[in-house]
Design an enzyme around this catalytic site. Structure first.
Site, short mmCIF file in Angstrom:
data_model
loop_
_atom_site.label_atom_id
_atom_site.label_comp_id
_atom_site.label_asym_id
_atom_site.label_seq_id
_atom_site.Cartn_x
_atom_site.Cartn_y
_atom_site.Cartn_z
CG ASP A 109 14.67 55.21 -117.57
OD1 ASP A 109 15.33 55.30 -116.99
OD2 ASP A 109 13.27 54.87 -117.58
CG HIS A 127 12.71 59.47 -110.52
ND1 HIS A 127 12.32 57.80 -109.61
CD2 HIS A 127 13.33 58.79 -111.66
CE1 HIS A 127 12.10 57.21 -110.23
NE2 HIS A 127 12.54 57.54 -111.36
C1 HEM Z 1 6.94 55.42 -115.25
C2 HEM Z 1 8.01 55.02 -114.09
C3 HEM Z 1 9.33 55.54 -113.85
C4 HEM Z 1 10.31 56.58 -115.14
C5 HEM Z 1 9.12 57.63 -116.32
C6 HEM Z 1 11.27 57.28 -114.74
C7 HEM Z 1 12.19 58.02 -114.97
C8 HEM Z 1 13.84 57.02 -115.13
C9 HEM Z 1 14.42 58.44 -115.44
C10 HEM Z 1 14.30 59.69 -116.74
C11 HEM Z 1 15.85 58.03 -115.01
C12 HEM Z 1 16.88 58.57 -115.40
C13 HEM Z 1 17.91 58.25 -116.76
C14 HEM Z 1 18.54 56.58 -115.78
O1 HEM Z 1 19.43 56.57 -114.71
O2 HEM Z 1 18.80 55.44 -117.04
C15 HEM Z 1 14.62 57.11 -113.53
C16 HEM Z 1 16.60 56.86 -113.57
C17 HEM Z 1 16.25 56.11 -111.80
N1 HEM Z 1 15.11 55.41 -111.65
FE1 HEM Z 1 13.43 55.61 -112.80
N2 HEM Z 1 11.60 55.59 -113.46
C18 HEM Z 1 9.90 54.65 -113.46
C19 HEM Z 1 9.78 54.21 -112.05
C20 HEM Z 1 11.06 53.80 -111.30
C21 HEM Z 1 10.44 53.00 -110.22
C22 HEM Z 1 9.51 52.01 -109.72
C23 HEM Z 1 12.11 52.73 -109.60
C24 HEM Z 1 12.30 52.29 -108.52
C25 HEM Z 1 11.50 51.67 -107.41
C26 HEM Z 1 13.04 53.66 -110.58
C27 HEM Z 1 14.48 53.89 -109.63
C28 HEM Z 1 15.76 54.26 -110.92
C29 HEM Z 1 17.11 54.96 -109.82
C30 HEM Z 1 17.56 53.41 -108.87
C31 HEM Z 1 17.31 55.35 -110.68
C32 HEM Z 1 18.78 55.38 -111.32
C33 HEM Z 1 19.29 57.14 -110.52
C34 HEM Z 1 20.74 57.10 -110.48
O3 HEM Z 1 21.01 56.20 -110.63
O4 HEM Z 1 21.83 58.04 -110.74
N3 HEM Z 1 12.05 54.26 -110.83
N4 HEM Z 1 14.02 56.46 -113.78
#
Ligand code: HEM
Ligand SMILES: *[C@@H]1O[C@H](CO)[C@@H](O)[C@H](O)[C@H]1NC(C)=O
Ligand SMILES: *[C@@H]1O[C@H](CO)[C@@H](O)[C@H](O)[C@H]1NC(C)=O
Ligand SMILES: *[C@@H]1O[C@H](CO)[C@@H](O)[C@H](O)[C@H]1NC(C)=O
Ligand SMILES: *[C@@H]1O[C@H](CO)[C@@H](O)[C@H](O)[C@H]1NC(C)=O
Ligand SMILES: *[C@@H]1O[C@H](CO)[C@@H](O)[C@H](O)[C@H]1NC(C)=O
Ligand SMILES: *[C@@H]1O[C@H](CO)[C@@H](O)[C@H](O)[C@H]1NC(C)=O
Ligand SMILES: *[C@@H]1O[C@H](CO)[C@@H](O)[C@H](O)[C@H]1NC(C)=O
Ligand SMILES: *[C@@H]1O[C@H](CO)[C@@H](O)[C@H](O)[C@H]1NC(C)=O
Ligand SMILES: *[C@@H]1O[C@H](CO)[C@@H](O)[C@H](O)[C@H]1NC(C)=O
Ligand SMILES: *[C@@H]1O[C@H](CO)[C@@H](O)[C@H](O)[C@H]1NC(C)=O
Ligand SMILES: *[C@@H]1O[C@H](CO)[C@@H](O)[C@H](O)[C@H]1NC(C)=O
Length: 508
Positions: free
Chosen positions: A228, A368
């Site tokens: 992440d 996600h």
């Molecule tokens: C416990 C809660 C969450 C988990 C386990 C989680 C996990 C992840 C993971 C594994 C990734 C892919 C790795 C990466 O691109 O860095 C990711 C990407 C992302 N997450 Fe989350 N996330 C969580 C909460 C959130 C929340 C609350 C938001 C916004 C409302 C969010 C927004 C994003 C965004 C914008 C990306 C990048 C997508 C991209 O640019 O490809 N995440 N998240």
């Protein structure tokens, strides 16, 4: 564990103690080794060095020594404490802020590889609207979400059930937060004591969360096991995008910079809104769900089909490899190659059998990373970008929890993500992503489909949580989530001011 950013060491040894009287003593002592406070797992895009950032920022006129150090660097801290406080004596606090706290605040220039004055412990500070009010700031920062506070109408907007909210966030006493980051908890604690001593009763603790990178090979991975911090937009004037990464104007993240459309008081320039969320992760429940709903892709065994479901829910394998580039099996080499692991946009123009508006064979619409960054699904460039800067909190899953498939109710075993996002407009950044994209099951953008909620963070406002597209063999099949794997325990919106704002406006 790897030691990141070794060039720091060279810079430290030639530092004169008297020149930097306000740094931690341990930062000033010439030492054989000064461990970095940042992680650098394979797969993360590289941070610009201090020299590269100085060059890039000069081109666009961005003053990186005026911007607090946490805002632009992403999810890279080894240990980070969030110390939420209320201001009991504004006059005394202001005076301490301007004199002895300000020199402790870490600037962006100090935290980059090869920086000349790297702190042993980094400190940032941010204020809620209530905090600014207490400090007597009358100017309007012009962000409705910030002004109202996160609790306001949170069920109708973000979908939170406030019964799960940590009472500290539901109360009205959080005026600000210190972010204290280092390579050891001891250093974090020492710096916190120092801040408390300096503040001498002018502030009091409301709540704290101690975050830390996960151990061993899980470093850089959140609690479900996925790397992440792979994808954050490149802010022009700071970083150069890796292939596939969006480049955003500085004003998408920083107030008063080009790309920020809000009307702001001058002193707010180079500050950023910090959206904080304590997001509990129910890891054993998530793992059981994957086993119980394993896909049935031919050639994969049961555990591989469970892994595949998880990868399709996130949009990346646990390694960080994007499923859009490697849909049916992990590719650990791709995962760690930052020049390839963001180089996708869901469209596959080279595949004649593929229509990206209907076909989810590569990446589900609901994944996600596709929900929260639709890349080429929507017209580019778009402004709904955030810098994510959070850190895991809580212990590893215990054997007893794993064996029972259920998270312990012991508060000391709660785990999750201390989520932080930075943006210049909360309603265009965090709140938009959560409310309009993640929680929306209805027709998504141009897709005439009910694709369901984000499987990781989406909340079903109507109670029925599902996603389609997860099964590559039957892409209209809905997979229902009978429970939430991520539960919001609340949070608050803050403003992370510039160094000059702390010096000339907030402390006077
Ligand atoms: C416990 C809660 C969450 C988990 C386990 C989680 C996990 C992840 C993971 C594994 C990734 C892919 C790795 C990466 O691109 O860095 C990711 C990407 C992302 N997450 Fe989350 N996330 C969580 C909460 C959130 C929340 C609350 C938001 C916004 C409302 C969010 C927004 C994003 C965004 C914008 C990306 C990048 C997508 C991209 O640019 O490809 N995440 N998240
Ligand atoms: C950049 O910001 C720092 C900290 O506020 C300030 O001391 C310095 O004068 C600024 N530099 C320029 C060129 O504005
Ligand atoms: C680090 O600083 C040294 C000395 O200023 C310089 O030679 C080197 O190129 C810098 N490294 C990076 C990655 O910028
Ligand atoms: C609460 O949020 C909902 C959904 O965005 C909106 O329709 C409603 O007007 C809001 N209510 C208040 C009191 O702000
Ligand atoms: C907030 O900014 C908008 C432009 O984005 C402007 O129309 C509005 O007047 C501003 N409000 C305040 C209170 O400054
Ligand atoms: C599934 O295959 C992997 C190798 O790809 C192997 O490590 C694992 O033990 C297998 N699991 C089962 C349940 O057969
Ligand atoms: C979806 O795309 C895949 C990959 O190109 C292709 O094999 C499949 O036939 C497509 N499905 C449909 C229904 O067009
Ligand atoms: C998406 O990527 C393809 C290359 O795979 C490229 O041709 C196309 O221009 C990109 N679309 C956008 C909107 O960036
Ligand atoms: C969790 O329990 C399962 C059996 O239910 C076992 O296969 C797995 O290895 C355990 N995981 C950990 C991390 O102990
Ligand atoms: C845990 O879940 C797995 C997968 O559904 C199941 O095989 C196992 O029996 C469950 N263990 C308990 C104690 O419920
Ligand atoms: C796909 O799933 C739906 C819903 O479960 C089901 O009605 C349909 O028959 C399935 N289609 C195929 C081709 O299996
Ligand atoms: C999936 O669920 C949605 C919403 O309940 C429904 O409209 C749709 O028909 C379902 N799809 C299938 C194949 O059952």
């Amino acid at each position: 564990m790897k030691l990141a950013l070794t060039p720091l060491l060279a810079a430290l040894t030639c530092q004169a103690v008297s020149a930097f009287p306000n740094l931690e003593p341990s930062a000033l002592r010439p030492r054989a080794s000064n461990p970095s406070i940042l992680i650098d797992p394979p797969g993360f895009p590289p941070l610009p060095s201090a020299q590269q950032a100085a060059f890039q920022s000069a081109v666009v006129g961005l003053n990186l020594s005026n911007i607090q150090g946490d805002i632009l660097i992403g999810m890279r801290k080894k240990k980070e404490l969030f110390f939420f406080f209320s201001i009991d004596n504004p006059t005394a606090f202001k005076s301490r802020l301007g004199s002895d706290i300000l020199p402790l605040i870490t600037r962006t220039t100090q935290i980059l590889p090869n920086a000349t004055h790297p702190p042993a412990t980094a400190v940032n500070i941010a204020f809620s609207q209530r905090g600014l009010n207490v400090l007597g700031i009358r100017d309007d920062l012009n962000d409705t979400n910030f002004k109202n506070g996160q609790m306001y109408n949170v069920t109708a907007t973000l979908g939170d059930q406030t019964s799960y909210w940590e009472p500290a966030f539901a109360g009205h006493h959080i005026h600000g937060v210190f972010l204290v980051a280092s390579d050891t908890i001891d250093k974090v604690k020492a710096t916190l004591s120092r801040i408390q001593k300096i503040s001498k009763g002018s502030i009091s603790e409301v709540y704290r969360i101690q975050g830390h990178a996960r151990p061993g090979n899980e470093q850089g991975h959140e609690h479900f096991g996925f790397l992440d911090g792979v994808s954050n937009p490149a802010v022009s004037g700071f970083a150069v995008a890796v292939p596939g990464q969006a480049t955003v104007d500085p004003g998408i993240i920083l107030l008063g910079e080009s790309g920020d459309t809000g009307t702001r008081p001058d002193w707010a320039k180079d500050g950023s809104f910090l959206a904080f969320r304590q997001l509990q992760q129910r890891v054993p429940e998530f793992n059981k769900f994957l086993v119980d709903n394993a896909l049935s892709e031919p050639g994969l065994n049961a555990s591989e089909n469970a892994e595949l479901l998880g990868a399709r829910m996130v949009g990346r394998w646990k390694s960080g490899a994007p499923i859009d580039l490697t849909p049916l099996k992990d590719d650990p080499v791709l995962a760690v190659d930052h020049n390839r692991n963001n180089d996708f946009n869901f469209t596959h123009p080279d595949d004649p059998n593929f229509d990206f508006k209907t076909n989810q064979s590569y990446c589900p619409f609901s994944a996600h990373i596709r929900k929260t960054n639709p890349r080429a699904d929507i017209a580019n460039p778009f402004n709904q970008h955030i810098i994510r800067a959070g850190i895991p909190y809580g212990p590893e899953v215990t054997d007893a929890e794993n064996a029972s498939n259920s998270s312990s109710t012991d508060p000391s075993l709660e785990r999750g993500l201390a989520f932080v996002s930075y943006q210049s407009n909360i309603g265009q950044g965090f709140a938009f992503l959560q409310q309009v994209w993640a929680n929306n099951k209805n027709e998504y953008l141009y897709f005439a489909l009910r694709i369901g909620e984000d499987p990781i963070i989406g909340v079903a406002l109507d109670g029925e949580r599902f996603a389609s597209g997860l099964d590559p063999k039957n892409q209209t099949r809905n997979i229902t989530f009978n429970e939430d794997f991520v539960v919001s325990r609340g949070g608050e919106y803050f403003f992370s001011p510039s160094i000059s704002a702390i010096q000339n406006t907030l402390s006077v």
